[in-house]
Design an enzyme around this catalytic site. Structure first.
Site, PDB file in Angstrom:
ATOM      1  N   TYR A   1       8.547   4.196   0.806  1.00 28.94           N
ATOM      2  CA  TYR A   1       8.436   2.761   1.023  1.00 28.94           C
ATOM      3  C   TYR A   1       6.971   2.340   0.796  1.00 28.94           C
ATOM      4  O   TYR A   1       6.056   2.983   1.297  1.00 28.94           O
ATOM      5  CB  TYR A   1       8.863   2.382   2.450  1.00 28.94           C
ATOM      6  CG  TYR A   1       8.544   0.934   2.762  1.00 28.94           C
ATOM      7  CD1 TYR A   1       9.369  -0.090   2.292  1.00 28.94           C
ATOM      8  CD2 TYR A   1       7.387   0.587   3.454  1.00 28.94           C
ATOM      9  CE1 TYR A   1       9.061  -1.418   2.516  1.00 28.94           C
ATOM     10  CE2 TYR A   1       7.075  -0.742   3.695  1.00 28.94           C
ATOM     11  CZ  TYR A   1       7.911  -1.729   3.217  1.00 28.94           C
ATOM     12  OH  TYR A   1       7.591  -3.047   3.431  1.00 28.94           O
TER      13      TYR A   1
ATOM     14  N   TYR B   1       8.375  -4.170  -3.653  1.00 25.06           N
ATOM     15  CA  TYR B   1       9.773  -4.609  -3.766  1.00 25.06           C
ATOM     16  C   TYR B   1      10.197  -4.979  -5.186  1.00 25.06           C
ATOM     17  O   TYR B   1      10.998  -4.301  -5.819  1.00 25.06           O
ATOM     18  CB  TYR B   1      10.013  -5.836  -2.864  1.00 25.06           C
ATOM     19  CG  TYR B   1       9.792  -5.601  -1.399  1.00 25.06           C
ATOM     20  CD1 TYR B   1      10.725  -4.888  -0.641  1.00 25.06           C
ATOM     21  CD2 TYR B   1       8.669  -6.101  -0.750  1.00 25.06           C
ATOM     22  CE1 TYR B   1      10.539  -4.682   0.716  1.00 25.06           C
ATOM     23  CE2 TYR B   1       8.469  -5.893   0.615  1.00 25.06           C
ATOM     24  CZ  TYR B   1       9.409  -5.187   1.335  1.00 25.06           C
ATOM     25  OH  TYR B   1       9.214  -4.980   2.670  1.00 25.06           O
TER      26      TYR B   1
ATOM     27  N   LYS C   1      12.113 -14.579   2.815  1.00 25.54           N
ATOM     28  CA  LYS C   1      12.215 -14.760   4.265  1.00 25.54           C
ATOM     29  C   LYS C   1      12.235 -16.236   4.648  1.00 25.54           C
ATOM     30  O   LYS C   1      12.792 -16.603   5.684  1.00 25.54           O
ATOM     31  CB  LYS C   1      11.075 -14.019   4.985  1.00 25.54           C
ATOM     32  CG  LYS C   1      10.901 -12.554   4.591  1.00 25.54           C
ATOM     33  CD  LYS C   1      12.186 -11.767   4.621  1.00 25.54           C
ATOM     34  CE  LYS C   1      12.084 -10.291   4.246  1.00 25.54           C
ATOM     35  NZ  LYS C   1      11.408  -9.933   3.002  1.00 25.54           N
TER      36      LYS C   1
HETATM   37  C1  LIG Z   1      11.628  -8.494   2.437  1.00 29.66           C
HETATM   38  C2  LIG Z   1      11.603  -8.429   0.965  1.00 29.66           C
HETATM   39  C3  LIG Z   1      12.640  -7.807   0.241  1.00 29.66           C
HETATM   40  C4  LIG Z   1      13.796  -7.101   0.912  1.00 29.66           C
HETATM   41  O1  LIG Z   1      14.662  -7.977   1.561  1.00 29.66           O
HETATM   42  P1  LIG Z   1      15.542  -7.453   2.794  1.00 29.66           P
HETATM   43  O2  LIG Z   1      16.275  -8.622   3.264  1.00 29.66           O
HETATM   44  O3  LIG Z   1      14.557  -6.903   3.776  1.00 29.66           O
HETATM   45  O4  LIG Z   1      16.442  -6.358   2.288  1.00 29.66           O
HETATM   46  C5  LIG Z   1      12.574  -7.825  -1.133  1.00 29.66           C
HETATM   47  N1  LIG Z   1      11.548  -8.403  -1.781  1.00 29.66           N
HETATM   48  C6  LIG Z   1      10.528  -8.993  -1.123  1.00 29.66           C
HETATM   49  C7  LIG Z   1       9.422  -9.596  -1.909  1.00 29.66           C
HETATM   50  C8  LIG Z   1      10.530  -9.038   0.269  1.00 29.66           C
HETATM   51  O5  LIG Z   1       9.510  -9.622   0.904  1.00 29.66           O
END
Ligand SMILES: *Cc1c(COP(=O)(O)O)cnc(C)c1O
Length: 341
Positions: free
Chosen positions: A272, A298, A51
């Site tokens: 999720y 993730y 991000k």
């Molecule tokens: C937000 C996030 C993702 C997913 O990315 P998107 O842009 O929301 O698809 C993957 N890995 C981590 C660690 C994240 O924080």
């Protein structure tokens, strides 16, 4: 190459280009040449992550519009909201975060440690709310924006994952150009990229960025998204929407190729934010072979995808594969129970 900086503002929040690293022991284990692009260690802001790369292109817009408070939304252990809090601190803005119960994960310290602790430490106001996982716009979020206005502030709205936003995909479109430059310098080419997908603008931005480079004659490659939202259609739509918005924003002439958005739904676990045995095994493999930390929400799932696809022979043996590490390890403490026994 894409020259986005001359057309859009960029506010530096990280150390780019992020490192490219050969994963030698994992490669030997899988019989495949695997490298990582370490977006998890590309910023000094509160442990960084993907991000940060996106927010570099939103913060200038917030400042130009005279906003004084970044308002965003995520799950209780959202990495995104933690990075918004860090960006706000670094840019001298206030921050208000709606933290929803997206993951049915029970842990006594779930709303106290990890990401949410760090956001609070950086001065963000965290509002704990109900509601399940969905990346669609939320009423709770509207309320938070309205509250800032009532208090006389000027909010800047950043949707979940910074994805459903006109500038949300620019960071990862620019990632494409950054990677192409590194490849050129190091005499490499990655045939396949593996990337975790949820709200869509990481993979969507990449898809647009690589397509724009291909329009300029670059070699084609695959960007393979691993769904982490446990809703393949929702994730695919989110990635496609972001890819299209971004392609338009960066001035692509041709429509995106039909097969440009590839998302695999086999490694997302039951929901999720909930890991399964495959996710946990992949996290242990990355940690034990490489000292590389991944999380249960993730990157553990995208790493499980990489390992699963390699073991099933679904990645060509002669391909050079890039695992894009997007961060997430700050959530590990809130998931200690996943690793018991
Ligand atoms: C937000 C996030 C993702 C997913 O990315 P998107 O842009 O929301 O698809 C993957 N890995 C981590 C660690 C994240 O924080």
């Amino acid at each position: 190459m894409l020259d986005l900086e001359s057309r859009f503002g960029r506010y530096s929040l990280g150390f780019f280009p992020s490192p490219l690293q050969p994963l030698k022991r994992l490669s030997a284990e899988l019989g495949l040449e695997v490298w990582a692009k370490r977006d998890d260690v590309s910023s000094g802001l509160a442990y960084g992550g993907n991000k940060i790369r996106k927010l570099e292109w939103l913060v200038p817009d917030a400042l130009a519009k005279g906003c004084d408070t970044l308002v965003s939304i995520g799950g209780v252990q959202s990495n995104h909201t933690r990075q918004v809090a860090a960006a706000a601190a670094a840019a001298g803005l206030k921050c208000r975060l709606v933290q929803e119960h997206w993951a049915p994960w029970e842990d006594a310290v779930y709303d106290k440690v990890g990401n949410i602790l760090l956001s609070r430490l950086m001065g963000a106001e965290t509002l704990l709310e109900g509601e399940g996982y969905s990346i669609h716009e939320k009423e709770t979020w509207e309320r938070a924006l309205e509250q800032v206005r009532r208090e006389g502030g000027k909010p800047y709205a950043i949707p979940a994952g910074a994805s459903h936003h006109p500038l949300g995909g620019l960071g990862y479109a620019n990632f494409a150009a950054e990677l192409a430059r590194q490849e050129e310098e190091q005499g490499l080419f990655f045939d396949v990229l593996i990337v975790a997908s949820a709200t869509g603008s990481t993979q969507g931005g990449m898809v647009a960025g690589f397509a724009a480079l291909e329009e300029r004659g670059a070699r084609r490659r695959r960007v393979l998204g691993i769904d982490t939202g446990a809703d393949l259609e929702m994730t695919r739509e989110a990635v496609t929407r972001s890819a299209q918005t971004t392609a338009e924003a960066i001035g692509m002439k041709r429509p995106l190729p039909n097969d440009a958005v590839e998302v695999d739904g086999r490694f997302c676990g039951p929901a999720y934010g909930i890991p399964d045995a495959t996710t946990v095994a992949a996290i242990r493999t990355g940690a034990r072979l490489e000292g590389m930390l991944t999380d249960p929400v993730y990157e553990g799932k995208s790493l499980a995808g990489l390992i699963g696809l390699a073991q099933a022979g679904e990645l060509p043996r002669d391909a050079r594969v890039l695992y894009v590490h997007l961060g997430g390890a700050p959530a590990l403490d809130a998931y200690h129970r996943a690793f018991e026994g």
